[in-house]
Design a protein around this motif. Sequence first.
Motif, PDB file in Angstrom:
ATOM      1  N   LEU A  72      -8.434  72.682  33.089  1.00 17.26           N
ATOM      2  CA  LEU A  72      -9.438  73.129  34.058  1.00 17.26           C
ATOM      3  C   LEU A  72      -8.886  74.254  34.935  1.00 17.26           C
ATOM      4  O   LEU A  72      -9.609  75.201  35.254  1.00 17.26           O
ATOM      5  N   ARG A  73      -7.622  74.162  35.295  1.00 14.98           N
ATOM      6  CA  ARG A  73      -7.020  75.253  36.084  1.00 14.98           C
ATOM      7  C   ARG A  73      -7.074  76.566  35.314  1.00 14.98           C
ATOM      8  O   ARG A  73      -7.400  77.615  35.864  1.00 14.98           O
ATOM      9  N   SER A  74      -6.730  76.499  34.047  1.00 11.71           N
ATOM     10  CA  SER A  74      -6.744  77.699  33.205  1.00 11.71           C
ATOM     11  C   SER A  74      -8.148  78.291  33.136  1.00 11.71           C
ATOM     12  O   SER A  74      -8.338  79.506  33.263  1.00 11.71           O
ATOM     13  N   ARG A  75      -9.119  77.422  32.959  1.00 11.30           N
ATOM     14  CA  ARG A  75     -10.509  77.871  32.868  1.00 11.30           C
ATOM     15  C   ARG A  75     -10.973  78.510  34.179  1.00 11.30           C
ATOM     16  O   ARG A  75     -11.591  79.570  34.180  1.00 11.30           O
ATOM     17  N   MET A  76     -10.657  77.865  35.311  1.00 16.07           N
ATOM     18  CA  MET A  76     -11.122  78.381  36.600  1.00 16.07           C
ATOM     19  C   MET A  76     -10.438  79.692  36.963  1.00 16.07           C
ATOM     20  O   MET A  76     -11.063  80.595  37.530  1.00 16.07           O
ATOM     21  N   ARG A  77      -9.160  79.812  36.648  1.00 20.03           N
ATOM     22  CA  ARG A  77      -8.451  81.073  36.927  1.00 20.03           C
ATOM     23  C   ARG A  77      -9.096  82.226  36.154  1.00 20.03           C
ATOM     24  O   ARG A  77      -9.247  83.328  36.669  1.00 20.03           O
ATOM     25  N   LEU A 209      -9.045  75.324  43.594  1.00 21.08           N
ATOM     26  CA  LEU A 209      -9.490  76.004  42.372  1.00 21.08           C
ATOM     27  C   LEU A 209     -10.829  75.482  41.880  1.00 21.08           C
ATOM     28  O   LEU A 209     -11.633  76.226  41.327  1.00 21.08           O
ATOM     29  N   ALA A 210     -11.065  74.176  42.068  1.00 22.24           N
ATOM     30  CA  ALA A 210     -12.324  73.590  41.609  1.00 22.24           C
ATOM     31  C   ALA A 210     -12.649  72.365  42.454  1.00 22.24           C
ATOM     32  O   ALA A 210     -11.759  71.713  43.008  1.00 22.24           O
ATOM     33  N   LEU A 218      -9.403  70.184  43.029  1.00 25.54           N
ATOM     34  CA  LEU A 218      -8.306  70.579  42.143  1.00 25.54           C
ATOM     35  C   LEU A 218      -7.552  71.720  42.793  1.00 25.54           C
ATOM     36  O   LEU A 218      -8.111  72.788  43.034  1.00 25.54           O
ATOM     37  N   GLY A 219      -6.265  71.487  43.104  1.00 29.79           N
ATOM     38  CA  GLY A 219      -5.435  72.528  43.694  1.00 29.79           C
ATOM     39  C   GLY A 219      -4.770  73.375  42.623  1.00 29.79           C
ATOM     40  O   GLY A 219      -5.166  73.359  41.455  1.00 29.79           O
ATOM     41  N   ARG A 220      -3.726  74.071  43.026  1.00 30.27           N
ATOM     42  CA  ARG A 220      -3.058  74.994  42.115  1.00 30.27           C
ATOM     43  C   ARG A 220      -1.803  74.397  41.475  1.00 30.27           C
ATOM     44  O   ARG A 220      -0.979  75.114  40.940  1.00 30.27           O
ATOM     45  N   SER A 221      -1.638  73.108  41.582  1.00 34.67           N
ATOM     46  CA  SER A 221      -0.565  72.323  40.956  1.00 34.67           C
ATOM     47  C   SER A 221       0.693  72.187  41.809  1.00 34.67           C
ATOM     48  O   SER A 221       1.606  71.456  41.451  1.00 34.67           O
ATOM     49  N   GLY A 222       0.749  72.871  42.953  1.00 29.45           N
ATOM     50  CA  GLY A 222       1.942  72.763  43.800  1.00 29.45           C
ATOM     51  C   GLY A 222       2.008  71.467  44.589  1.00 29.45           C
ATOM     52  O   GLY A 222       3.080  70.990  44.936  1.00 29.45           O
ATOM     53  N   GLY A 259     -16.551  64.267  36.950  1.00 24.09           N
ATOM     54  CA  GLY A 259     -15.700  63.806  35.862  1.00 24.09           C
ATOM     55  C   GLY A 259     -14.811  64.890  35.285  1.00 24.09           C
ATOM     56  O   GLY A 259     -13.888  64.597  34.530  1.00 24.09           O
ATOM     57  N   ALA A 260     -15.083  66.146  35.644  1.00 17.36           N
ATOM     58  CA  ALA A 260     -14.273  67.251  35.121  1.00 17.36           C
ATOM     59  C   ALA A 260     -12.911  67.324  35.790  1.00 17.36           C
ATOM     60  O   ALA A 260     -11.955  67.831  35.211  1.00 17.36           O
ATOM     61  N   ILE A 261     -12.828  66.814  37.022  1.00 22.07           N
ATOM     62  CA  ILE A 261     -11.568  66.870  37.770  1.00 22.07           C
ATOM     63  C   ILE A 261     -10.869  65.523  37.694  1.00 22.07           C
ATOM     64  O   ILE A 261     -11.358  64.517  38.226  1.00 22.07           O
ATOM     65  N   ALA A 262      -9.749  65.493  37.014  1.00 31.82           N
ATOM     66  CA  ALA A 262      -8.947  64.273  36.938  1.00 31.82           C
ATOM     67  C   ALA A 262      -8.194  64.097  38.247  1.00 31.82           C
ATOM     68  O   ALA A 262      -7.749  65.069  38.849  1.00 31.82           O
ATOM     69  N   VAL A 263      -8.071  62.861  38.710  1.00 34.24           N
ATOM     70  CA  VAL A 263      -7.394  62.608  39.984  1.00 34.24           C
ATOM     71  C   VAL A 263      -6.320  61.537  39.843  1.00 34.24           C
ATOM     72  O   VAL A 263      -6.396  60.673  38.966  1.00 34.24           O
ATOM     73  N   THR A 264      -5.326  61.619  40.724  1.00 38.01           N
ATOM     74  CA  THR A 264      -4.284  60.608  40.811  1.00 38.01           C
ATOM     75  C   THR A 264      -4.284  60.051  42.228  1.00 38.01           C
ATOM     76  O   THR A 264      -5.036  60.514  43.090  1.00 38.01           O
TER      77      THR A 264
END
Length: 292
Positions: A72-77, A209-210, A218-222, A259-264
Motif C-alpha cells: 500500500l505504501r508503494s501504491r500511495m507513493r 500516507l493513507a 498508514l505512516g511511512r514505516s519509520g 481493510g486496506a490498511i493492516a494494523v498492529t
Amino acid sequence: MFSHSRASASELINRAKEAVTLITQPRTLASPPLFTSRPANEHLASQSHRSFATMNRNDDPIEALFQQKRSLRSRMRKELRNMDPVRRSEEDAAIQSIVVNNPWFKSSKSVCAYISSPALREVDTTRIVSEILSKPANGSDVPNRKKLYVPRVEDRNSNMRMLRISSVDDLIVNSMNILEPALSDSEGKQHEDVMEARDPVDLFILPGLAFDRCGRRLGRSGGYYDLFLKKYQELTKERKWKEPLRVALSYSIQIVEEGAIAVTSNDVSVDALVSPAGVIPISPAAWERSMG
C-alpha cells in the motif's frame, strides 16, 4: 555374448558396492564430494524445500501484514507522485481552510502539528502554522497565544520530540532537507519539549500516507509518530489530562477502503480526517466536539 553380459553385471555390482561404501563411510571436510553434479532427486528435494519455505513465509500472518503495508505504501507513493499539481494546490487550500475555520481548532490552546514537506508530498500546513503563530487562542494578548509544538527527529530508532516554536525562524533544515526546530532559539534559549510542558495539548495535526474511515493510519514505516503518540498517551494518563484530538490531513486519493490498511498493536488510530470534502469524524471524542 553371454560371458560379456555376465562381466557387465559383475562390474555393475562392484560399482554399486563402491557407491554404498562411499555413502556410508564417515565424511570429513577434506573428503571429496560424492557427486560432481546434483542428482535429479536431490534437485527436486531442494526445490521442494524452497517451495515449502516460500509457502511458510507467505502463510506467516505477521509477514503477510507487513507485506500488505509495503504494497500500500508503494501504491500511495506512486499516486502522490502522479497527482496533478493544480489539483494538489486546490486540495491543500481546501483542507487548510476547513481546519482553521473549525471550532476545535479555534478553541485549541496548545497544538502539535507537522511542518509539511513538498519532498514527501504531504498536505500543506503553511497556512495552519501561520494561523497558530499569529493569533492568540482567546483575546488579543500575547500570553494567550496558541502554543505550537513541531516534530524534531532524534535518531533512526523512531525517537522524535515535539518542540515549541514561536516563529518560523526557529526552524532549520535537517539532513533530509526537512524543516524542523533547532534545539534552541537565536538567543540560546532551549525550546520547550511538549513532554515537559505544564499544560496538555488539545490537538494533534498528523500526516500520513493513507487513511480509512475507521481511523486507521498508514505512516511511512519509520514508526516515529506512533511511538510518540503512545508516549503522549501514557503522559496524559499519568497526569490525568484529557486526551488530545488526533486529526489527520488527507488528500482525497489517500482515503482507502476499509481493510486496506493492516494494523498492529503499535499503530495509533486517528479521531478524525480532514479531506477536501470536509471533516470525517471517527471517534466518539470527535463527534462530541461537534466536528463535521
